[in-house]
Scaffold this motif. Sequence first.
Motif, short mmCIF file in Angstrom:
data_model
loop_
_atom_site.label_atom_id
_atom_site.label_comp_id
_atom_site.label_asym_id
_atom_site.label_seq_id
_atom_site.Cartn_x
_atom_site.Cartn_y
_atom_site.Cartn_z
N GLY A 223 0.89 -1.15 -0.12
CA GLY A 223 -0.08 -0.19 -0.12
C GLY A 223 0.81 1.27 0.08
O GLY A 223 0.45 2.20 -0.68
N PHE A 224 1.97 1.27 0.63
CA PHE A 224 2.90 2.37 0.91
C PHE A 224 3.32 2.59 -0.54
O PHE A 224 3.48 3.84 -1.03
N GLY A 225 3.87 1.73 -1.43
CA GLY A 225 4.41 1.79 -2.60
C GLY A 225 3.12 2.28 -3.77
O GLY A 225 3.30 3.52 -4.39
N LEU A 226 2.21 1.83 -3.45
CA LEU A 226 0.91 2.16 -4.57
C LEU A 226 0.51 3.65 -4.14
O LEU A 226 0.23 4.29 -5.02
N VAL A 227 0.43 4.08 -2.89
CA VAL A 227 -0.13 5.42 -2.46
C VAL A 227 0.89 6.63 -3.08
O VAL A 227 0.44 7.43 -3.44
N TYR A 228 2.26 6.34 -2.85
CA TYR A 228 3.35 7.36 -3.47
C TYR A 228 3.35 7.28 -4.75
O TYR A 228 3.59 8.28 -5.40
#
Length: 542
Positions: A223-228
């Motif tokens: 999720g961290f990667g996708l949100v950024y």
Amino acid sequence: MSARREVAEVFSGTGEEAAGEAPDVFLPGEEERSQQAGSQTEPEFVPMHPVRAAGYFSASVLLGLSQGFGQSVISSNLAQLQGSFGATQAETLWLTAAYMAPNVSLTLVLIKIRNQFGLRKFAEFSIVGFLLAALLNYAAGDLQSAIAVRFMGGAAAAPLTSLAFLYMLEPLPPEKKMNFGLCAALTFIFMGPSFTGLVSPYLLGVGLWHGLTALEAAFALLGFGLVYLLPLGSPRHPMKVHADDITSYIFVAVGMGSITVALIFGPTYWWVDASWIGYLLAVGIASSFIAIAIELNRKAPLLDIRWIMSPAILQFAGALLVFRLVLSEQTAGATGLFRELGLLNDQLAGLYLVIIASTIGGGLICAATLKPGRERTFHVVALVLLITGALMDSNSTDQTVPSDMYLSQAMISLASALFMPPAMLSGLTSALAKGYDYILSFVIVFLTTQKVGGILGSSLFSTFVVFRRQFHSVRLSEQITSATPQQLPGLESQVRIDATVMAYNDAFMVIAVVSGLALVALIIHMSADRVRNSRRLTPSSV
């Protein structure tokens, strides 16, 4: 602007932030389209590249499953975690209470925060908090530290439901947001408990508690990667956080948190045997009334209490609450019965798959057919499915196996998927008819009926089962007084099993009756509205 389009903008951005601030990553041709859209007075929808749109949809699915996993991971694995922590069931249940206590109320202020500071910053800070909380699980080596980490995790996970909606709606054109988008986001949120039960046996095999939290950490990292990588647009209607909002929220948080903890532990410690449960309920109710008093005397309240207490909204909230209570048939009923009969999650895998498949099917039906004006038709069908499924389950015996409930539980899952999206659309439309500032008031109605209502439903279901099990145990025990001492141990065990099954059957029957009464009330209400409308359209005679 039409009400339907304005409803869509409650969760999605209009593209203004994306036009003013270039996204981190552009696919071929996307920058030119973004600049063209930014030159319009009112930005028109610009189709997103399919690969990028798939990224947004994937982020929504990931975030939706993450919040469902976090909420249900303890209750789905309570027996196994008792052994892992060397604790009793009641002690292990504090992990659930610590997670839910902050989670049930934080959405209120998050709505304003995300609108004041921008969705992009809100999403980025939220996912960082969720990632840190997930990684801290690895530092929890005993029950006390795990409880502290779960409290942090519950607070950090509060934005996930909101973000799941936002990412599902972002790539869609306005006309698709409130049918396909809303139904798809809710479908994956509903899948959380069944998904958790399905994957838990494999995670427990990896490393018990840390095996379970490893998936939560993996979700957080992805999720961290996708949100950024994939930014969100800003809503066109900003909201401002006021100092008085913080005061109101403190009392709301204490009130909802205290009531939530009391409801979780009431059936376990028993309501009248643990005085602290009564104190918690008293604190929760008192704090809630103080928050109401504060809001009634504010010029710009966080919550419009007068609107919430209006007959139409009370009726709407009552319908949501009743439906959420009867849905405990699945979350606390069917799976609870099988756990009482000694089955574990790996033996319920087939049932979980059926529930997931039925939920997805219901979401697809809803997405294809949901339109304004059809909400009550969806609700009638959902209640009929609930009544039928509950009646089928009320004939259970100690020989009942999960495959015997495939059809009934598929019906109940379908009912859930068909009821909530129309109800949410109807509530949002009603709120926006009063003005954009009423969205927060709608959120408290929906949040209370869903999160607190879900906990209340499970608590009432468990309490009813305890009462009826005691009743059936006494009645069955009276029939074996003539047994020899050698026969008694085996008979007492069978009495306990039979009494438990009978108690669950009684609960299933009560749910069928309550659903039937709700259906009758809905049909009467629809008929009354039809009569009023026909009178309004008929010219009065001279």
